[in-house]
Motif scaffolding. Structure first.
Motif, PDB file in Angstrom:
ATOM      1  N   TYR A  76       0.543   7.783  68.168  1.00 45.05           N
ATOM      2  CA  TYR A  76       0.847   7.929  69.592  1.00 45.05           C
ATOM      3  C   TYR A  76      -0.284   8.720  70.236  1.00 45.05           C
ATOM      4  O   TYR A  76      -1.036   9.438  69.557  1.00 45.05           O
ATOM      5  N   ALA A  77      -0.411   8.593  71.529  1.00 39.45           N
ATOM      6  CA  ALA A  77      -1.595   9.086  72.231  1.00 39.45           C
ATOM      7  C   ALA A  77      -1.856  10.563  72.006  1.00 39.45           C
ATOM      8  O   ALA A  77      -3.001  10.990  71.844  1.00 39.45           O
ATOM      9  N   GLU A  78      -0.802  11.376  71.985  1.00 39.45           N
ATOM     10  CA  GLU A  78      -0.987  12.816  71.854  1.00 39.45           C
ATOM     11  C   GLU A  78      -1.008  13.269  70.392  1.00 39.45           C
ATOM     12  O   GLU A  78      -1.227  14.449  70.110  1.00 39.45           O
ATOM     13  N   GLY A  79      -0.765  12.347  69.484  1.00 38.83           N
ATOM     14  CA  GLY A  79      -0.662  12.711  68.078  1.00 38.83           C
ATOM     15  C   GLY A  79      -1.972  12.611  67.325  1.00 38.83           C
ATOM     16  O   GLY A  79      -3.008  12.239  67.883  1.00 38.83           O
ATOM     17  N   PRO A  80      -1.954  12.950  66.043  1.00 40.04           N
ATOM     18  CA  PRO A  80      -3.163  12.888  65.235  1.00 40.04           C
ATOM     19  C   PRO A  80      -3.674  11.446  65.090  1.00 40.04           C
ATOM     20  O   PRO A  80      -2.893  10.490  65.109  1.00 40.04           O
ATOM     21  N   GLU A  81      -4.953  11.316  64.938  1.00 42.33           N
ATOM     22  CA  GLU A  81      -5.544  10.027  64.585  1.00 42.33           C
ATOM     23  C   GLU A  81      -5.256   9.777  63.105  1.00 42.33           C
ATOM     24  O   GLU A  81      -5.452  10.666  62.269  1.00 42.33           O
ATOM     25  N   ILE A  82      -4.770   8.594  62.787  1.00 44.96           N
ATOM     26  CA  ILE A  82      -4.452   8.251  61.397  1.00 44.96           C
ATOM     27  C   ILE A  82      -5.462   7.221  60.921  1.00 44.96           C
ATOM     28  O   ILE A  82      -5.518   6.100  61.435  1.00 44.96           O
ATOM     29  N   VAL A  83      -6.276   7.595  59.956  1.00 44.78           N
ATOM     30  CA  VAL A  83      -7.351   6.737  59.462  1.00 44.78           C
ATOM     31  C   VAL A  83      -7.055   6.358  58.013  1.00 44.78           C
ATOM     32  O   VAL A  83      -6.825   7.227  57.163  1.00 44.78           O
ATOM     33  N   CYS A  84      -7.058   5.064  57.730  1.00 42.55           N
ATOM     34  CA  CYS A  84      -6.841   4.574  56.369  1.00 42.55           C
ATOM     35  C   CYS A  84      -8.172   4.124  55.773  1.00 42.55           C
ATOM     36  O   CYS A  84      -8.918   3.382  56.409  1.00 42.55           O
ATOM     37  N   THR A  85      -8.448   4.561  54.561  1.00 47.02           N
ATOM     38  CA  THR A  85      -9.706   4.214  53.914  1.00 47.02           C
ATOM     39  C   THR A  85      -9.461   3.813  52.464  1.00 47.02           C
ATOM     40  O   THR A  85      -8.424   4.150  51.892  1.00 47.02           O
ATOM     41  N   THR A  86     -10.424   3.106  51.900  1.00 49.25           N
ATOM     42  CA  THR A  86     -10.331   2.608  50.532  1.00 49.25           C
ATOM     43  C   THR A  86     -11.275   3.391  49.634  1.00 49.25           C
ATOM     44  O   THR A  86     -12.432   3.630  50.000  1.00 49.25           O
ATOM     45  N   LEU A  87     -10.805   3.791  48.470  1.00 55.77           N
ATOM     46  CA  LEU A  87     -11.668   4.422  47.480  1.00 55.77           C
ATOM     47  C   LEU A  87     -12.372   3.305  46.714  1.00 55.77           C
ATOM     48  O   LEU A  87     -11.785   2.688  45.814  1.00 55.77           O
ATOM     49  N   ALA A  88     -13.628   3.039  47.080  1.00 55.42           N
ATOM     50  CA  ALA A  88     -14.339   1.862  46.569  1.00 55.42           C
ATOM     51  C   ALA A  88     -14.460   1.861  45.049  1.00 55.42           C
ATOM     52  O   ALA A  88     -14.455   0.796  44.420  1.00 55.42           O
ATOM     53  N   GLU A  89     -14.555   3.046  44.439  1.00 51.27           N
ATOM     54  CA  GLU A  89     -14.729   3.099  42.984  1.00 51.27           C
ATOM     55  C   GLU A  89     -13.423   2.998  42.219  1.00 51.27           C
ATOM     56  O   GLU A  89     -13.416   3.017  40.988  1.00 51.27           O
TER      57      GLU A  89
END
Length: 219
Positions: free
Chosen positions: A31-44
């Protein structure tokens, strides 16, 4: 300008389809006022985390990933075995949430006894060891396996049908009042599974991110 807080959700396997499923699962929590949620992949990481060897091999790569990330206010390790969680917590002063721990604790708030849907039978002893460490075995109704791979749970056409079958066994035969999905790759099936079973179904990644949001909100 105040920097927006960030939650980094790490998929420890190298399957991008699983990471995309995580992105879709956490969208309702943005939501606009909330934390940015970033999803990432552990390539190794391995393509699927299905053995104790896979789990143990991830502790140091995850620790290094977390130590090297300076712009995150909280971390989520998005694998139901919570690989490297204690090692990772030693490497940062910021909170690190494991989805298994978070998912089970959320289920305990929704029902007296919970069941777990595992991907394969060989995952179950690993999960039970973890529950014994948390002293929660007396709240476990049962754990049953789909006998599918991580990749199949993320993209397979028959996955939901099989999950409904196993969920009904946990509900009707084992007495589970809530279900925890025991793999991050199951994320896209939470809502239809809950509708089919009529009891709470916990997506553990959503549970962990929710805890992270709350932790950041209260400072």
């Amino acid at each position: 300008m105040t920097r927006r807080p960030r939650i980094l959700v790490i998929n420890p396997n190298s399957n991008e389809a699983v990471t995309e499923g995580l992105r879709q699962a956490v969208k309702p929590l943005s939501y606009a006022e909330g934390p940015e949620i970033v999803c990432t992949t552990l390539a190794e990481g391995p393509f699927g985390i299905e053995t104790q060897e896979h789990v143990d091999s991830l502790a140091i790569p995850l620790r290094r990933k977390i130590e090297a990330t300076n712009d995150a206010d909280a971390f989520v390790i998005a694998c139901y075995s919570d690989p490297g969680i204690h090692v990772a917590r030693e490497g940062t002063s910021r909170p690190v949430f494991g989805i298994a721990e978070s998912g089970v604790l959320t289920a305990l708030a929704r029902a007296e006894r919970f069941g777990v849907i595992a991907i394969k039978s060989r995952s179950i002893p690993r999960h039970l060891r973890y529950l014994r460490q948390m002293a929660l075995m007396d709240r476990l109704a049962g754990e049953r396996a789909l006998e599918m791979s991580v990749a199949e749970t993320a993209t397979g056409d028959k996955t939901l049908e099989r999950m409904i079958e196993i969920g009904r066994q946990l509900r009707d035969l084992d007495g589970a009042g809530a279900i925890v999905m025991g793999c991050a790759g199951m994320a896209r099936h939470r809502k239809p599974l809950e509708e089919a079973l009529g009891i709470p179904v916990i997506d553990p990644t959503q549970a962990a991110v929710t805890m992270a949001i709350g932790t950041i909100a209260v400072g």
